[in-house]
Design an enzyme around this catalytic site. Structure first.
Site, PDB file in Angstrom:
ATOM      1  N   ASN A  68       1.371  -1.461  -0.559  1.00  0.00           N
ATOM      2  CA  ASN A  68       0.599  -0.355  -0.309  1.00  0.00           C
ATOM      3  C   ASN A  68       1.023   1.481   0.480  1.00  0.00           C
ATOM      4  OD1 ASN A  68      -0.011  -1.298   2.600  1.00  0.00           O
ATOM      5  ND2 ASN A  68      -1.084   0.927   3.589  1.00  0.00           N
ATOM      6  N   ASP A  69       1.000   2.270   0.568  1.00  0.00           N
ATOM      7  CA  ASP A  69       1.028   2.979   1.263  1.00  0.00           C
ATOM      8  C   ASP A  69       2.646   3.701   0.474  1.00  0.00           C
ATOM      9  OD1 ASP A  69      -1.210   3.480   2.079  1.00  0.00           O
ATOM     10  OD2 ASP A  69       0.409   4.931   3.785  1.00  0.00           O
ATOM     11  N   PHE A 124       4.872   1.317   9.885  1.00  0.00           N
ATOM     12  CA  PHE A 124       4.192   2.804   9.057  1.00  0.00           C
ATOM     13  C   PHE A 124       4.968   3.241   7.163  1.00  0.00           C
ATOM     14  CE2 PHE A 124      -0.229   1.733  11.145  1.00  0.00           C
ATOM     15  CZ  PHE A 124      -0.925   0.590  10.561  1.00  0.00           C
ATOM     16  N   SER A 125       3.974   4.445   6.782  1.00  0.00           N
ATOM     17  CA  SER A 125       4.521   4.367   5.955  1.00  0.00           C
ATOM     18  C   SER A 125       5.558   5.593   7.013  1.00  0.00           C
ATOM     19  CB  SER A 125       3.767   5.532   5.550  1.00  0.00           C
ATOM     20  OG  SER A 125       4.043   6.377   4.152  1.00  0.00           O
ATOM     21  N   ARG A 184       0.670   9.301  13.146  1.00  0.00           N
ATOM     22  CA  ARG A 184       1.408   8.815  12.017  1.00  0.00           C
ATOM     23  C   ARG A 184       1.609   8.757  10.342  1.00  0.00           C
ATOM     24  NH1 ARG A 184      -3.651   5.519  12.332  1.00  0.00           N
ATOM     25  NH2 ARG A 184      -4.986   6.544  10.602  1.00  0.00           N
ATOM     26  N   GLU A 239      -3.708  11.319   6.536  1.00  0.00           N
ATOM     27  CA  GLU A 239      -3.030  10.535   6.387  1.00  0.00           C
ATOM     28  C   GLU A 239      -1.906  11.120   5.500  1.00  0.00           C
ATOM     29  OE1 GLU A 239      -4.725   5.925   5.347  1.00  0.00           O
ATOM     30  OE2 GLU A 239      -3.566   5.812   7.372  1.00  0.00           O
ATOM     31  N   TRP A 323      -7.795   1.112  -0.382  1.00  0.00           N
ATOM     32  CA  TRP A 323      -9.349   0.381   0.703  1.00  0.00           C
ATOM     33  C   TRP A 323     -10.657  -0.422   0.498  1.00  0.00           C
ATOM     34  CZ3 TRP A 323      -5.709  -1.498   3.185  1.00  0.00           C
ATOM     35  CH2 TRP A 323      -4.405  -0.568   3.282  1.00  0.00           C
TER      36      TRP A 323
END
Ligand code: NAG
Ligand code: NAG
Ligand code: NAG
Ligand code: NAG
Ligand code: NAG
Ligand code: NAG
Ligand code: NAG
Ligand code: NAG
Ligand code: NAG
Length: 494
Positions: A68-69, A124-125, A184, A239, A323
């Site tokens: 994903n990201d 996470f990113s 995040r 995000e 998503w």
């Protein structure tokens, strides 16, 4: 506090970060885990290779498993680097690692070994910055616990751009200053003698926020301000914030979750990317909005971005996903991809996104060049680039379809409403287009995607679509459609 001109502070920063990089932590366990992941990927690859029907030819995609990201988009040691949230073990989100690819032209990508492996934290990113020859990653450590979760900001270092070691004293930011758990996707940059970082957040009323911190050494961060907040209907969480200057103005790019007001053409995706233009004062940390939130892309699958500036040019790459997407390629052992790289400029109050120039190097000889006659079909294999000269005084309708009509895209210019429409098997995405710099369109087709650039990137549509074989383009308009078509060569591993 802002002693921007002091060169002694600059050398202090470099000394401290070089010292941080020396405190390397790669444990035997970590080395072993990275090897096990690579072995697992090698063992699983034959499943993916045996099912190439949706494998993309010139878009970054995982060798196996889920991505994903995008993260850590940066230029380091003669290469562009893209990292991404990656779960090698499943075609669904989970066990988040950082995968890693490099390129010297932003088009041809080479796979590198796993960069970050989850331990007590999911990775996470985040972002990357070069400091004195060391590549520093700043990412979000997400820890699930019995009732909830915890998000803090971690560092990792590399001196070769391949092997990354986590900092022994992580976390470097251990809580969000507004006390909310969602904290995040740190995006770091340098301005004068300070490092700055923006991080996504939210309020207790489920409204997106962006927090700004600064640091002299990347280790001790002080809170500066909340540079932006959702006061309206713009999502419960923001995000992947990114904050940069573009043609002399400040742009805050965000990926809001939960845009549910579908009363207009806007916000058809509840996971969106958009931007706010404004002015920013480094001495107060105050970002003043001048132009409110605008969507960056109008397609079905475009969520979370990373930008990078190199030699004065700002580039963007995004997760070509959502998503809400179903990812039919899961059956083939992988899921998700990145967009092609785009170059950003600001024209008035609008960000233009043009395909990076080097993508033209993938073109084979033209397959078609001229007017598309009635019932004439342009047949492409799995890839193609179409350059369409649009006569805006008449409607335009092109059918772009796959094998056995499994995928039917209808790309239209509706003269009456002045809208560009992308209809994917009945799911409509559309928006008004006022041509700025040209009236031609560039359409990029790959084995499971379409990207449409109207004018000079004045409006874009990014969507996944599953033709299950060849692409065929049919003119269904009354107007003469001037089309040039090329096939595009492979630039990523199968
Ligand atoms: C995985 O395969 C690649 C390419 O064949 C090879 O270079 C690498 O050593 C393999 N890695 C492991 C851990 O087996
Ligand atoms: C893959 O993810 C799905 C959805 O989260 C889960 O149900 C399944 O158990 C996972 N499979 C493996 C092998 O971990
Ligand atoms: C999250 O973990 C950090 C330590 O890594 C701790 O300082 C912080 O208080 C934790 N936050 C919450 C909300 O538990
Ligand atoms: C939804 O958008 C429309 C059009 O912009 C606006 O009039 C309306 O107030 C919005 N609804 C909510 C709940 O914000
Ligand atoms: C498509 O593939 C076939 C078989 O490989 C080849 O003969 C044909 O020339 C290709 N067409 C294009 C437009 O690349
Ligand atoms: C565009 O369409 C109009 C109306 O049919 C026609 O008069 C004009 O010549 C066309 N322009 C071009 C460049 O083809
Ligand atoms: C495009 O297709 C339509 C419908 O088949 C046809 O009427 C029109 O003449 C075509 N235009 C050109 C330039 O071939
Ligand atoms: C068709 O479009 C190309 C640009 O893609 C342009 O160079 C050419 O002049 C156009 N042909 C006509 C007849 O308008
Ligand atoms: C595209 O691929 C073909 C077949 O592999 C090759 O012959 C050709 O040189 C390539 N073209 C470019 C522009 O790389």
């Amino acid at each position: 506090i802002h002693n921007e001109d002091s060169s002694s502070i600059l050398s202090d920063i470099q000394f401290i970060v070089t010292a941080l990089a020396c405190e390397l932590k790669e444990t035997n366990e970590e080395i072993k885990s990275k090897r096990l992941v690579e072995e697992y990927i090698n063992k699983t690859r034959p499943v993916v290779l045996a099912n190439p029907r949706y494998r993309l030819h010139y878009h970054i995609a995982p060798p196996v498993g889920w991505i994903n990201d995008p993260a850590g988009f940066t230029y380091y040691k003669e290469n562009y680097h893209v990292f991404y949230e990656y779960n090698p073990f499943n075609t669904s989100y989970g066990k988040t690692h950082w995968g890693h690819v490099i390129s010297n032209d932003l088009v041809t990508w080479t796979q590198l070994p796993i960069a970050l492996i989850p331990e007590e934290e999911l990775c996470f990113s985040g972002s990357a910055i070069e400091v004195e020859g060391t590549l520093v990653l700043m990412y979000t450590a997400h820890k699930n616990n019995k009732y909830s979760f915890n998000e803090t900001q971690y560092l990792a270092f590399s001196n070769d751009g391949v092997v990354f070691n986590k900092y022994v004293k992580n976390p470097v930011i251990s809580f969000a200053n507004n006390n909310y758990l969602d904290f995040r996707d740190s995006k770091v940059w340098r301005h004068g003698n300070w490092y700055y970082v923006v991080t996504g957040s939210r309020s207790s009323e489920y409204k997106g926020r962006v927090l700004l911190y600064k640091s002299k050494d990347m280790e001790y961060w002080e809170y500066v301000s909340e540079i932006a907040k959702n006061n309206a209907d713009l999502g419960y969480m923001w995000e992947c914030p990114d904050f940069f200057e573009l043609n002399g103005r400040f742009v805050l790019l965000i990926s809001p979750q939960g845009l549910t007001n579908k009363t207009t053409d806007r916000f058809q995706n509840q996971f969106q990317v958009g931007y706010i233009i404004g002015t920013f004062d480094y001495s107060t940390g105050n970002f003043k909005e001048e132009v409110s939130f605008q969507e960056l892309d109008y397609g079905h699958d475009f969520y979370t971005t990373q930008t990078l500036e190199h030699e004065g040019v700002r580039y963007l790459i995004a997760w070509m996903g959502s998503w809400d997407a179903t990812f039919p390629e899961r059956e083939d052992g992988w899921a998700g991809a990145m967009t092609i790289t785009r170059q950003l400029t600001l024209n008035g109050d609008r960000i233009l996104m043009k395909p990076v120039q080097a993508i033209e190097n993938l073109r084979g000889p033209p397959i078609f060049d001229g007017y598309l006659e009635p019932d004439n079909i342009i047949s492409l294999n799995q890839t193609g680039e179409l350059i369409i000269t649009v006569n805006v005084t008449e409607d335009l309708i092109l059918n772009i379809r796959g094998e056995n009509d499994v995928a039917l895209l209808i790309l239209k210019w509706d003269m009456a409403t002045k809208k560009v429409v992308l209809d994917r098997n009945g799911e409509i995405r559309q928006g008004e287009w006022k041509p700025i710099l040209s009236t031609s369109w560039r359409v990029f087709l790959d084995a499971s995607s379409i990207e449409v650039f109207c004018g000079e990137g004045e409006m874009t549509f990014t969507s996944r679509v599953y033709p299950n074989g060849m692409w065929r383009v049919v003119n269904r308009s009354v107007q003469a459609v001037n089309v040039t078509a090329y096939s595009l060569n492979r630039s990523v591993p199968l």
